[in-house]
Design an enzyme around this catalytic site. Structure first.
Site, PDB file in Angstrom:
ATOM      1  N   SER A   1       0.819  -1.216   0.000  1.00 51.04           N
ATOM      2  CA  SER A   1       0.000   0.000   0.000  1.00 51.04           C
ATOM      3  C   SER A   1       0.856   1.270   0.000  1.00 51.04           C
ATOM      4  CB  SER A   1      -0.913   0.011   1.219  1.00 51.04           C
ATOM      5  OG  SER A   1      -1.696  -1.159   1.252  1.00 51.04           O
TER       6      SER A   1
HETATM    7  N1  SAH Z   1      -1.085  -4.828   3.778  1.00 52.24           N
HETATM    8  C1  SAH Z   1      -0.443  -5.171   2.545  1.00 52.24           C
HETATM    9  C2  SAH Z   1      -1.331  -4.874   1.368  1.00 52.24           C
HETATM   10  C3  SAH Z   1      -1.314  -6.013   0.453  1.00 52.24           C
HETATM   11  S1  SAH Z   1      -2.488  -5.945  -0.863  1.00 52.24           S
HETATM   12  C4  SAH Z   1       0.894  -4.479   2.419  1.00 52.24           C
HETATM   13  O1  SAH Z   1       1.115  -3.449   3.052  1.00 52.24           O
HETATM   14  O2  SAH Z   1       1.747  -4.979   1.677  1.00 52.24           O
HETATM   15  C5  SAH Z   1      -3.829  -6.890  -0.193  1.00 52.24           C
HETATM   16  C6  SAH Z   1      -3.506  -8.298   0.227  1.00 52.24           C
HETATM   17  O3  SAH Z   1      -4.729  -8.937   0.564  1.00 52.24           O
HETATM   18  C7  SAH Z   1      -2.855  -9.159  -0.854  1.00 52.24           C
HETATM   19  O4  SAH Z   1      -1.680  -9.729  -0.360  1.00 52.24           O
HETATM   20  C8  SAH Z   1      -3.910 -10.234  -1.123  1.00 52.24           C
HETATM   21  O5  SAH Z   1      -3.358 -11.478  -1.496  1.00 52.24           O
HETATM   22  C9  SAH Z   1      -4.647 -10.295   0.198  1.00 52.24           C
HETATM   23  N2  SAH Z   1      -6.000 -10.842   0.126  1.00 52.24           N
HETATM   24  C10 SAH Z   1      -6.913 -10.744  -0.870  1.00 52.24           C
HETATM   25  N3  SAH Z   1      -8.038 -11.403  -0.562  1.00 52.24           N
HETATM   26  C11 SAH Z   1      -7.847 -11.946   0.674  1.00 52.24           C
HETATM   27  C12 SAH Z   1      -8.649 -12.737   1.540  1.00 52.24           C
HETATM   28  N4  SAH Z   1      -9.883 -13.135   1.208  1.00 52.24           N
HETATM   29  N5  SAH Z   1      -8.124 -13.117   2.727  1.00 52.24           N
HETATM   30  C13 SAH Z   1      -6.863 -12.739   3.092  1.00 52.24           C
HETATM   31  N6  SAH Z   1      -6.058 -11.990   2.304  1.00 52.24           N
HETATM   32  C14 SAH Z   1      -6.531 -11.590   1.111  1.00 52.24           C
END
Ligand code: SAH
Length: 223
Positions: free
Chosen positions: A72
């Site tokens: 993010s």
């Molecule tokens: N907090 C992270 C943002 C990652 S993007 C950072 O700072 O890097 C969002 C993340 O949510 C991705 O890694 C994706 O694989 C995960 N995601 C998507 N759907 C999900 C679900 N149903 N349960 C858990 N994680 C999920």
């Protein structure tokens, strides 16, 4: 390349541009919580991106990680962290571990940090990275975050870092009364929502427009 040539000076330089990022992107947009600002200063965002992205780690954008996911934008990480209103003693749950960057910021702000990621390989990479960086107090789970993590509920705060079309009802159910849930809501055009659980139900506040990757329902295990 710069790292090899500059060695320790490169780390100093990254620390300098991280402080610059906090001033120009985060404080300038109104984030004030000193605990959040200190956490953003401590956590090295460049440690959470791929080698080729290190020089861009303090820019004002999300950046690609594996599995078509993103780390993010720093401002959004700071804003969402501030909305959780953590003071240091809380138990917090994150949905969407991704790179582990937001997780590391949460671990600075809360007493206990739980995080759920749907891709096993992303979860493992984040776990190894956070361990190497010495971020303790974090518990990892692989699975569908829409179900929360009931075993450790109730939480003081829950943060969802992917966008949900509809509110996964397990999440507010796992919040304490007075607890806060920060979640990007919608498809395409999304809004960041702050939900506060009260004895009478959920209070909802819309914070701003955001753009997150979607909350996935299932994934192929390997590609
Ligand atoms: N907090 C992270 C943002 C990652 S993007 C950072 O700072 O890097 C969002 C993340 O949510 C991705 O890694 C994706 O694989 C995960 N995601 C998507 N759907 C999900 C679900 N149903 N349960 C858990 N994680 C999920």
């Amino acid at each position: 390349m710069f790292k090899e040539i500059l060695g320790k000076k490169y780390d100093e330089y990254l620390g300098f541009i991280r402080r610059q990022m906090i001033k120009d992107q985060i404080v300038a947009r109104g984030v004030k919580d000193p605990l959040v600002l200190a956490a953003m200063e401590k956590v090295c965002r460049h440690c959470f991106v791929t080698e080729d992205m290190v020089s861009r780690a303090y820019e004002d954008y999300p950046l690609p990680i594996a599995r078509e996911q993103t780390i993010s934008q720093p401002y959004i990480v700071a804003l969402m962290s501030e909305l959780l209103a953590l003071k240091g003693g809380e138990r917090v749950l994150e949905i969407g571990t991704g790179s582990g960057y937001q997780t590391a910021v949460l671990a600075e702000l809360a007493a206990e940090t739980y995080t759920v990621e749907i891709f096993p390989d992303l979860a493992e990479l984040a776990r190894a990275r956070l361990e190497k960086l010495g971020c303790g107090k974090i518990k990892f789970k692989t699975g569908d975050g829409a179900e929360g993590w009931a075993e450790h509920a109730p939480y003081d705060a829950i943060i969802v870092t992917c966008a949900a079309k509809e509110l996964p009802l397990a999440l507010p159910a796992q919040l304490k009364i007075g607890g806060r849930l920060v979640i990007p809501a919608g498809e395409g055009a999304q809004e960041l929502k702050l939900l506060t659980k009260t004895a009478a139900g959920l209070e909802e506040k819309t914070i701003c427009a955001v753009r997150f990757v979607p909350l996935l329902k299932s994934v192929k295990s390997e590609q």
